[in-house]
Structure formats: C-alpha cells, structure tokens
Design a protein around this motif. Structure first.
Motif, PDB file in Angstrom:
ATOM      1  N   GLN A 173      55.626  19.226  64.467  1.00  0.00           N
ATOM      2  CA  GLN A 173      56.520  19.862  65.433  1.00  0.00           C
ATOM      3  C   GLN A 173      57.263  21.047  64.825  1.00  0.00           C
ATOM      4  OE1 GLN A 173      58.675  16.279  66.299  1.00  0.00           O
ATOM      5  NE2 GLN A 173      57.643  15.955  68.260  1.00  0.00           N
ATOM      6  N   LEU A 174      57.584  20.949  63.544  1.00  0.00           N
ATOM      7  CA  LEU A 174      58.303  22.023  62.849  1.00  0.00           C
ATOM      8  C   LEU A 174      57.358  23.054  62.235  1.00  0.00           C
ATOM      9  CD1 LEU A 174      61.141  19.928  61.205  1.00  0.00           C
ATOM     10  CD2 LEU A 174      61.449  21.785  62.839  1.00  0.00           C
ATOM     11  N   ARG A 175      56.064  22.951  62.533  1.00  0.00           N
ATOM     12  CA  ARG A 175      55.046  23.884  62.059  1.00  0.00           C
ATOM     13  C   ARG A 175      54.984  23.948  60.534  1.00  0.00           C
ATOM     14  NH1 ARG A 175      53.355  26.980  66.469  1.00  0.00           N
ATOM     15  NH2 ARG A 175      54.741  26.809  68.272  1.00  0.00           N
ATOM     16  N   ILE A 176      55.229  22.809  59.906  1.00  0.00           N
ATOM     17  CA  ILE A 176      55.112  22.718  58.443  1.00  0.00           C
ATOM     18  C   ILE A 176      53.649  22.437  58.104  1.00  0.00           C
ATOM     19  CG2 ILE A 176      55.741  21.360  56.406  1.00  0.00           C
ATOM     20  CD1 ILE A 176      58.473  20.878  57.821  1.00  0.00           C
ATOM     21  N   ASP A 366      59.870  24.907  72.491  1.00  0.00           N
ATOM     22  CA  ASP A 366      59.457  24.313  71.215  1.00  0.00           C
ATOM     23  C   ASP A 366      59.604  25.324  70.079  1.00  0.00           C
ATOM     24  OD1 ASP A 366      58.904  21.877  72.304  1.00  0.00           O
ATOM     25  OD2 ASP A 366      56.733  22.141  72.392  1.00  0.00           O
ATOM     26  N   THR A 367      59.134  26.559  70.315  1.00  0.00           N
ATOM     27  CA  THR A 367      59.199  27.593  69.271  1.00  0.00           C
ATOM     28  C   THR A 367      60.644  27.977  68.970  1.00  0.00           C
ATOM     29  OG1 THR A 367      57.039  28.462  69.958  1.00  0.00           O
ATOM     30  CG2 THR A 367      58.427  29.918  68.628  1.00  0.00           C
ATOM     31  N   LEU A 368      61.472  28.093  70.001  1.00  0.00           N
ATOM     32  CA  LEU A 368      62.881  28.416  69.780  1.00  0.00           C
ATOM     33  C   LEU A 368      63.587  27.313  68.997  1.00  0.00           C
ATOM     34  CD1 LEU A 368      63.911  29.906  73.256  1.00  0.00           C
ATOM     35  CD2 LEU A 368      63.606  31.153  71.111  1.00  0.00           C
ATOM     36  N   THR A 369      63.204  26.056  69.256  1.00  0.00           N
ATOM     37  CA  THR A 369      63.799  24.933  68.524  1.00  0.00           C
ATOM     38  C   THR A 369      63.429  24.996  67.043  1.00  0.00           C
ATOM     39  OG1 THR A 369      63.657  23.565  70.518  1.00  0.00           O
ATOM     40  CG2 THR A 369      63.993  22.424  68.424  1.00  0.00           C
ATOM     41  N   LEU A 540      56.472  30.958  62.055  1.00  0.00           N
ATOM     42  CA  LEU A 540      56.984  31.138  63.414  1.00  0.00           C
ATOM     43  C   LEU A 540      56.142  32.183  64.136  1.00  0.00           C
ATOM     44  CD1 LEU A 540      60.836  31.158  62.790  1.00  0.00           C
ATOM     45  CD2 LEU A 540      59.543  29.439  64.063  1.00  0.00           C
ATOM     46  N   PRO A 541      55.468  31.799  65.227  1.00  0.00           N
ATOM     47  CA  PRO A 541      54.688  32.787  65.981  1.00  0.00           C
ATOM     48  C   PRO A 541      55.614  33.656  66.815  1.00  0.00           C
ATOM     49  CG  PRO A 541      54.612  30.656  67.089  1.00  0.00           C
ATOM     50  CD  PRO A 541      55.398  30.451  65.822  1.00  0.00           C
ATOM     51  N   PRO A 542      55.359  34.964  66.910  1.00  0.00           N
ATOM     52  CA  PRO A 542      56.223  35.811  67.744  1.00  0.00           C
ATOM     53  C   PRO A 542      56.049  35.453  69.215  1.00  0.00           C
ATOM     54  CG  PRO A 542      54.311  37.043  66.962  1.00  0.00           C
ATOM     55  CD  PRO A 542      54.278  35.719  66.260  1.00  0.00           C
ATOM     56  N   LEU A 543      57.135  35.479  69.961  1.00  0.00           N
ATOM     57  CA  LEU A 543      57.077  35.193  71.388  1.00  0.00           C
ATOM     58  C   LEU A 543      56.843  36.484  72.163  1.00  0.00           C
ATOM     59  CD1 LEU A 543      60.050  32.674  71.746  1.00  0.00           C
ATOM     60  CD2 LEU A 543      57.606  32.152  71.736  1.00  0.00           C
TER      61      LEU A 543
END
Length: 546
Positions: A173-176, A366-369, A540-543
């Motif tokens: 979830q944290l993209r680790i 999700d990404t903002l979190t 972090l992917p750009p939105l």
C-alpha cells in the motif's frame, strides 16, 4: 553550445579560482530579494580575511565575467557592492543552456554500476502485525535511500527478503519495493558454515540444553572482550554476552549472501564520495534507535565469525524516535495507514464534494495518502524525533508542507499541459516549436529565474548529495541527508504555486504573445520533469489531476 549542463559546484569552483585563493569565498544566493541584484556573492567579511583591506585586485574582478568552463554558468557582470563582490548571471543564455535538452528522470539501468551497498532493515524480520510507525520510518528511509543510490549508478541489495507466506499489505500500500524469497539451499549452507565457525570461536561457549537455559540457544558469545581486543570504537559499552540462536545465524547468513551477490570486486570502483575505500561492498544497517543495541550485537558477532573485509565495513544509520500522540493503544503500521487514508478521504470530500466519492478517486486518494505518510516520515532528518499527531487532519490536503500539496502542484502542471495540447489540437495555438527557436529573453519574471536558479540548476546535485553516505571520522554511525529531497519538493511547490497563481501561462491566442508563452511552457516542462524525477525516488507516481 558544447559547454555542457551548468552546475552550482562547478561555477563556485571557477569563481573561487578566479580570485586566486584556496578558500571558498563565494556563496550562491537563493532569496528572491537578493536575486534581484545578484546571483553569487563573495561577502565582505570573507574578502577582508582573504585580501589585505578586503581589496580584490581589479584585474581579478574584471576577469570574472569572462570565466568559461564545461559546467560554468555564463556570467554577465562582477562589481564591488557594500555587501561584497557581487556577480550576476547572463540569464537568457543560462535559460538556453539549462532548458535546451529537458532534464529527464534519472535512468538507474544506464551505464556501468559504480559500487554496491547492502541496506539491511532489521524491522522487517518481525511479523507484519508487529510493525509499528517507528519501524515504518526505518523501512521507508531504506526504500528511499535505495532509490537515491540507484539513481547515482550504485548497485543496491535489500535485506532481509520477505517471507512470501506473510501478508505485507502495508508495504504494498505504501509502494515500498522490497524483495521476497526463502533463500534456498545456499542460505542453508551459509548457516551451516556459520555454525561451524561458532564451534571454533574462542569467544563462544556451547550451551547445553537444561533447566535455566533458553530454548534454542546454541552458544554464548562474549562480545565485550572482542570489542576491547580489537579496539573497536562507537559500540555500546554495555555489549557483553550474546545468546546465539538459529535465527541469529540466519540473519547473518542472509547478509553474507547479499554481499556475495554484489558485483564489486575492484576497490577503484567505489566512489569515495559514497563509501570508504574497500575491495568489498558497504553494509548499512538502517535501524530505529530502539533496535540499535541489538543490531550492534549482530554486527560484532558477524565480525567474530567472518573476519572478512566486508564485516569491517558495517555502518549504522540510526533513525530517531517516533512519538505518537493520543493513541488509545499502541498503533500498528497498518492502522496508521488506514487512519491517514480515512483522513485524506474526508478532507477530499470537504474540498471537492461529491467528486471525491467517485470510484476514479480511489487511486488518487491512495496516492495522496502514501505521499502524506512518506513526507511525514522522510522530510525530517533521520536522526531527529518525529511526532505523529493522529488526531490532526492537517496531514491531508491542507498546508504547504504536506505531501498532498506537492502532488497537487504536480497535478496542476499536468493539467496545464493537457489544456495546452487540447488547444493545439483545436487550432487555438500552434505546437510548441523546437528549443532552438525559442526566445528565452522573454523570461523576465522574478519567479521564472527563481525556478531555474534554485531548482532546475541545482537539482542533479541535490539528488547526488542526498545519496551520499560519508564515512564517520570514528565509530560506526553514519548520517544521510535524504530529507533534502522532500524539503526540495516542498519548497519547489511553494515557489511554483506562487508563480503559477500570479502569472497567466496560456494567454490570448495572439501571435505577438506566443514567444513568451512558448518560453514559459518550456520552463514549466522542465519543472514538471524535476517533479517527476524527485517523486520517483519516493516511489510516488505523478497525478494527472486532483
């Protein structure tokens, strides 16, 4: 041009060399007020210490504007001022040289590797349910540092591999990005070899199973005597006897296997800016302050059982405490993520209304979190304490120092370019011309120079400095400046937002306004790429929109 991409360090070296003094006399300005009058300054106090009466020879002053070099900024004027010796850059040429080829994202896979680092995160040896915010901080730091090192061409190995049967949803979830696996026969053989070394070790005494003996203990190893005999510095004076179990040896075996996988065997392949000179890879234990003592025990045990060059290169990157306010009970990493996600959702509903309840917003929230948590954990120097206020919603969409604010400004840039592209397709504007045809003398706004001089120019050096792991003068603790990336992004977001709110980029479709619009789009395209490159080090992917 043939002069290469300008850089801050190269320009400062040239300026110092022009005055013929070994001391670093010059500083780069960064404040908007000072940048109205000068870009570099040799302060009056520094000149007084370097020259009699503070008087710089006139011929040295007159020679400064003609300085040239592969990465030296084009200089326009050098003059004496009450503050000291001031230099202004030739700005249109600087825009041309920096915006010519757009600064793209770093390519980790390109070019030869320049060293190897094993990043060991002991927090991941426990079960997922035992992971707390203090553990999460060291995991996020290791994950971010791995990306920064790879961007500099360093080969990185992450230890330990996660057991596949365990549920590590919070890491996903944290993209680790962390490897998983069981180790196989090679790990079993390594454990056997360590057991044999333990049996031969003069510092160890075998433990017979019986009353009063902890289950699974193989041996007692006297660490303190070894530390004293070897004259090792920086270790806790309370290190004494370690009870060695199969699990202890497995941890060491995993580290050994990671070292064997490192491709470095040539001491000249390791850049001195990152590592001490060695024929082996560097090993960095990324730990929270509560784990530091236990990791020092393992460090010394590994030195005893495997007296190779790599075990002597172990260093400890220690994270400060994470203080959680107002918890009803100890909070787990998964609970922390879910709490922040709920707060982000609620704040988004307040700000954007029913739109935020649409399914398409799920990924955005999700990404903002993830951005909020990563910035909360990583924008403070790793050795300092962090305080998590779990009842405070300011972590979500409010405030200029949050990850959400950075992502919001990145999305504003995406919206700008998609709007421009639609206008081009509709025939409102012509397409963006080639860089060689752009007129950068149109960029006269204070905010435009601020974006170029404070962000586009130093960005490669910011990434390089954030990845440095300088060896300590003594002891085993090292520090890293990884927090500079988050701070850089926050400050960039603030200055970009100020500029974007003040300046209308896509103006009326009149031909006499196109030169300025195209130059601004080229500048903001480079700013967008810097955002993307820096965010990539945080996974972090750009939105595209918020």
């Amino acid at each position: 041009m043939g002069e290469g991409r300008p850089g801050v360090a190269a320009t400062l070296r040239a300026l110092n060399g022009a005055l013929g003094r070994p001391a670093a006399l010059w500083v780069k300005e960064s404040g908007a007020r000072n940048l109205r009058y000068r870009d570099f300054l040799a302060p009056r106090a520094a000149l007084s210490a370097a020259f009699p009466g503070g008087q710089v020879p006139p011929e040295a002053v007159s020679a400064v504007p003609s300085l040239r070099g592969p990465a030296v900024l084009p200089l326009r004027i050098c003059r004496q001022t009450p503050a000291g010796l001031a230099v202004q850059v030739h700005r249109p040429e600087a825009f041309q040289r920096l915006l010519g080829p757009l600064p793209g994202p770093p390519a980790p896979a390109a070019g030869p590797r320049t060293g190897c680092v094993v990043l060991h995160c002991p927090a991941l040896r426990s079960s997922p349910a035992a992971l707390r915010p203090r553990h999460l901080r060291s995991v996020l730091l290791a994950d971010h540092l791995a990306q920064l090192l790879r961007a500099q061409g360093v080969d990185v190995r992450l230890v330990p591999a996660l057991s596949e049967e365990r549920s590590w949803d919070v890491l996903r979830q944290l993209r680790i990005c962390w490897p998983s696996g069981s180790g196989g026969s090679a790990l079993t053989d390594a454990i056997s070899a360590l057991k044999a070394a333990l049996g031969r070790c003069p510092c160890a005494t075998t433990c017979e199973q019986g009353p009063g003996t902890a289950e699974g203990v193989l041996s007692k190893v006297h660490l303190k005597s070894f530390v004293e005999q070897q004259g090792l510095l920086g270790y806790d004076p309370n290190l004494d006897v370690l009870l060695v179990t199969e699990s202890t040896l497995r941890s060491l075996a995993e580290l050994q296997e990671a070292v064997l996988q490192c491709p470095v065997s040539d001491p000249t392949a390791l850049p001195a800016s990152h590592f001490p000179s060695s024929s082996c890879c560097s090993i960095v234990h990324v730990v929270n302050c509560e784990e530091e003592f236990q990791q020092q025990q393992l460090d010394v045990l590994w030195r005893i059982l495997d007296p190779g060059a790599h075990t002597a290169l172990q260093k400890h990157l220690v994270c400060g405490p994470v203080k959680v306010t107002s918890p009803s009970s100890p909070i787990g990493a998964d609970q922390y993520f879910q709490l922040r996600k709920r707060q982000m959702y609620e704040a988004s509903v307040i700000k954007y209304g029913e739109l935020a309840q649409d399914e398409a917003w799920t990924e955005v929230i999700d990404t903002l979190t993830v951005a909020a948590i990563r910035f909360e954990m990583l924008s403070t120097a790793h050795r300092s304490q962090i305080t998590l206020d779990l009842e405070n919603n300011s972590i979500s969409t409010k405030g200029t120092k949050s990850g959400a604010f950075v992502m919001y400004n990145c999305a504003r840039l995406a919206t700008l370019f998609s709007t421009f592209q639609r206008a081009v397709e509709q025939g409102t504007y012509p397409p963006l011309p080639p860089v060689s045809e752009l007129n950068f003398s149109c960029l006269r706004e204070e905010g435009e120079w601020l974006l170029l001089f404070n962000y586009l120019l130093p960005f490669p050096e910011v990434l390089q400095q954030a990845a440095q792991l300088p060896p300590p003068s003594k002891g085993i603790r090292i520090t890293a400046s990884t927090e500079t990336v988050c701070k850089f992004l926050i400050q960039l977001s603030m200055d970009f937002s100020s500029y974007y709110n003040r300046v209308h980029i896509l103006g009326e479709p009149f031909p006499h306004l196109f030169d300025q619009m195209f130059a601004r789009l080229q500048l903001l395209g480079a700013v967008r790429d810097v955002f993307h490159s820096a965010l990539a080090t945080l996974h972090l992917p750009p939105l595209s929109q918020i």
